[in-house]
Scaffold this active site. Sequence first.
Site, PDB file in Angstrom:
ATOM      1  N   CYS A   2       9.981   3.421 -32.597  1.00 42.62           N
ATOM      2  CA  CYS A   2       9.825   2.318 -31.698  1.00 42.62           C
ATOM      3  C   CYS A   2      11.233   1.429 -31.648  1.00 42.62           C
ATOM      4  CB  CYS A   2       8.863   1.525 -32.139  1.00 42.62           C
ATOM      5  SG  CYS A   2       7.192   2.526 -32.159  1.00 42.62           S
ATOM      6  N   GLY A  28      10.859   4.032 -27.081  1.00 42.49           N
ATOM      7  CA  GLY A  28       9.342   4.078 -26.874  1.00 42.49           C
ATOM      8  C   GLY A  28       9.049   3.854 -25.620  1.00 42.49           C
ATOM      9  N   ASN A 101       9.034  -0.756 -36.645  1.00 37.19           N
ATOM     10  CA  ASN A 101       9.386   0.686 -36.129  1.00 37.19           C
ATOM     11  C   ASN A 101       9.459   1.484 -37.400  1.00 37.19           C
ATOM     12  OD1 ASN A 101      12.813   1.988 -35.540  1.00 37.19           O
ATOM     13  ND2 ASN A 101      10.735   2.866 -35.492  1.00 37.19           N
ATOM     14  N   GLY A 102       8.562   2.734 -37.497  1.00 37.79           N
ATOM     15  CA  GLY A 102       8.550   3.554 -38.402  1.00 37.79           C
ATOM     16  C   GLY A 102       7.229   4.031 -38.679  1.00 37.79           C
ATOM     17  N   TYR A 257      19.482  12.475 -31.671  1.00 36.77           N
ATOM     18  CA  TYR A 257      18.811  12.101 -30.412  1.00 36.77           C
ATOM     19  C   TYR A 257      18.440  10.657 -30.131  1.00 36.77           C
ATOM     20  CZ  TYR A 257      14.401  12.185 -27.444  1.00 36.77           C
ATOM     21  OH  TYR A 257      13.536  11.966 -26.759  1.00 36.77           O
TER      22      TYR A 257
HETATM   23  O1  LIG Z   1      12.569  21.320 -27.869  1.00 41.75           O
HETATM   24  P1  LIG Z   1      12.004  20.265 -27.209  1.00 41.75           P
HETATM   25  O2  LIG Z   1      10.614  19.637 -27.930  1.00 41.75           O
HETATM   26  O3  LIG Z   1      11.977  20.246 -25.696  1.00 41.75           O
HETATM   27  O4  LIG Z   1      12.747  18.965 -27.822  1.00 41.75           O
HETATM   28  C1  LIG Z   1      14.155  18.656 -27.584  1.00 41.75           C
HETATM   29  C2  LIG Z   1      14.484  18.193 -26.241  1.00 41.75           C
HETATM   30  O5  LIG Z   1      13.965  16.887 -25.994  1.00 41.75           O
HETATM   31  C3  LIG Z   1      14.853  15.752 -25.869  1.00 41.75           C
HETATM   32  O6  LIG Z   1      15.109  15.312 -24.689  1.00 41.75           O
HETATM   33  P2  LIG Z   1      14.718  14.299 -23.937  1.00 41.75           P
HETATM   34  O7  LIG Z   1      13.989  14.863 -22.299  1.00 41.75           O
HETATM   35  O8  LIG Z   1      13.211  13.729 -24.599  1.00 41.75           O
HETATM   36  O9  LIG Z   1      15.468  13.115 -23.777  1.00 41.75           O
HETATM   37  P3  LIG Z   1      16.905  12.902 -23.096  1.00 41.75           P
HETATM   38  O10 LIG Z   1      16.902  12.794 -21.826  1.00 41.75           O
HETATM   39  O11 LIG Z   1      17.531  11.756 -23.908  1.00 41.75           O
HETATM   40  O12 LIG Z   1      17.802  14.266 -23.514  1.00 41.75           O
HETATM   41  C4  LIG Z   1      15.950  16.418 -26.707  1.00 41.75           C
HETATM   42  O13 LIG Z   1      17.222  15.687 -26.083  1.00 41.75           O
HETATM   43  C5  LIG Z   1      16.164  17.937 -26.425  1.00 41.75           C
HETATM   44  O14 LIG Z   1      16.525  17.935 -25.068  1.00 41.75           O
HETATM   45  N1  LIG Z   2       7.352   5.260 -33.751  1.00 41.33           N
HETATM   46  C1  LIG Z   2       7.288   4.071 -34.333  1.00 41.33           C
HETATM   47  O1  LIG Z   2       8.220   3.402 -34.894  1.00 41.33           O
HETATM   48  C2  LIG Z   2       5.788   3.784 -34.329  1.00 41.33           C
HETATM   49  C3  LIG Z   2       5.272   2.527 -35.032  1.00 41.33           C
HETATM   50  C4  LIG Z   2       3.725   2.588 -35.620  1.00 41.33           C
HETATM   51  N2  LIG Z   2       3.901   3.493 -36.744  1.00 41.33           N
HETATM   52  C5  LIG Z   2       3.119   2.845 -34.538  1.00 41.33           C
HETATM   53  O2  LIG Z   2       2.437   4.070 -33.959  1.00 41.33           O
HETATM   54  O3  LIG Z   2       2.698   2.074 -33.527  1.00 41.33           O
HETATM   55 MG   LIG Z   3      17.163  16.144 -23.941  1.00 41.99          MG
END
Ligand SMILES: O=P(O)(O)OC[C@H]1O[C@H](OP(=O)(O)OP(=O)(O)O)[C@H](O)[C@@H]1O
Ligand SMILES: NC(=O)CC[C@H](N)C(=O)O
Ligand SMILES: [Mg+2]
Length: 510
Positions: A2, A28, A101-102, A257
């Site tokens: 988050c 998020g 967050n966490g 990421y």
């Molecule tokens: O193997 P997967 O389960 O598909 O997960 C990995 C992918 O998901 C994320 O991209 P995302 O589209 O979430 O965001 P981005 O536009 O920041 O790359 C990450 O950058 C990879 O491309």
């Molecule tokens: N990704 C997160 O940081 C989630 C915070 C919290 N565990 C929730 O689910 O709302």
């Molecule tokens: Mg991606």
Amino acid sequence: MCGIVGIVGKGNVNTQLYDALTMLQHRGQDAAGIVTCDKGRLAQVKANGLVRDVFRTSHMLRLTGTMGIGHVRYPTAGSSGPALAQPFYVNSPYGIALAHNGNLTNADEVSKHVFRADLRHINTDSDSEVLINVFAHELHRLNKLVPEAGDFFTAIEAVHERVKGGYAVVALIADYGVVAFRDPFGIRPLVYGKRDTAHGVEYMVASESVALDTLGFTLVGDVAPGEAIYISSNGDLQRRQCAKNAVLRPCIFEHVYFARPDSIMDGISVYKARLRQGEKLAEKILRERPDHDIDVVVPIPDSSRVAGQALAQTMGVKFREGLVKNRYIGRTFIMPGQQQRKKSVRQKLNTIELEFKGKNVLLVDDSIVRGTTCQQIIQMAREAGANKVYFASAAPAVCYPNVYGIDMPSAKELIAHGHSTEEICKEIGADWLIYQELEDLVAASSEGNPEVTEFDCSVFTGHYVTGDVDELYLTRLDAARNDNAKAGDVKKTVDGDTVIGLHNDMQELG
Ligand SMILES: O=P(O)(O)OC[C@H]1O[C@H](OP(=O)(O)OP(=O)(O)O)[C@H](O)[C@@H]1O
Ligand SMILES: NC(=O)CC[C@H](N)C(=O)O
Ligand SMILES: [Mg+2]
């Protein structure tokens, strides 16, 4: 993952909180919320949706006050319903709103204790609601009508004794100020900065420094692992180490990421870490395939662009943006269900055919998690006429669940879990697959700040830095949060059989 933010300013902070949340939107996409404090009164708006959809002008007019906190949610505990949108609120003591967050790894057991021993009611499955109640209880025990900074720190010391897991937290104490703290391993990021104005110094805490930059705050530094900072309503900042044996082990997946490349966390530029990831991966490719026949390197937008560019340059191969991203589709990986994720990859990315036709293409992504993205992109590259399709991941194989705030709860859903690189290559339909070495990934981050030598790398190693995560925990987490279980939760929400938020009725009634 988050995003959290807290501001203590000299004028109304509502629009600044809104802008900061917009800068943290990539952390998020499920829900967003703001709580402000005006002369002791708290005002709150929170609901499911993106920041731009949740807050209207009429809301902003009600969110008055010179201090406040905000949250964008990516659920990792409980459902994704509106009752679990943050910040959470408790009225006693003082009136506290908290954003987290966490993920707590002992939330179930602490929740029981909160009910039985502290006599406090928890209304949802959110670990963050547990956390606010522990903090409130520990503050209440001090029995102070007028609390001081030291009291908040004492309560946070007790919080660290009771909860385990990953947590970066901001809390607003009505009339008094904003406190922020980070777990004893600093797993989740938290920075703070300041801004000089004609009326005095304003402070801001946030998950990522991009939020500070865009609002004209200067980054002062990170909240250290286990440390807490308190900014009183009149703008005095105090800090204290509140945990025993605190040691920094930040989540390396932030650098892979989650974080924006223009953020600096724990003194490490995410952008430069990603450049080094690309360089190191290129060196591995050149070692393994000195006579490679790669014509062009194509990154998979967005997150792999930086690493992809550095990789191509180091290899001396052409770099081309052969995939174009629809800027109106959000991040795929943090969407709640596999159906939604699958559909959105195709909506989000399209090929420029001429960059693929008749070429040996090396696709680069930051990571392969469930394999949703790479499977579809490899297919699209073939449909666009590629001769050979090779695939490179700037992170090592993701084999283990995450328990600290990334929603990867089920090993079975991870394409690499229990499989060799050759098997994964076949499964995703590539002609060759190469992963980054873990030591190279760690070096790529560590070279940005030699003082940070160790990270939480649990998704790659299965070693969890908090030391309390065992097979039983992982089995329970899988059962509670795998995609099928979550699909059940969504159905319950649709059918109306879900917890209704006590503080959110206006939102739910529209
Ligand atoms: O193997 P997967 O389960 O598909 O997960 C990995 C992918 O998901 C994320 O991209 P995302 O589209 O979430 O965001 P981005 O536009 O920041 O790359 C990450 O950058 C990879 O491309
Ligand atoms: N990704 C997160 O940081 C989630 C915070 C919290 N565990 C929730 O689910 O709302
Ligand atoms: Mg991606």
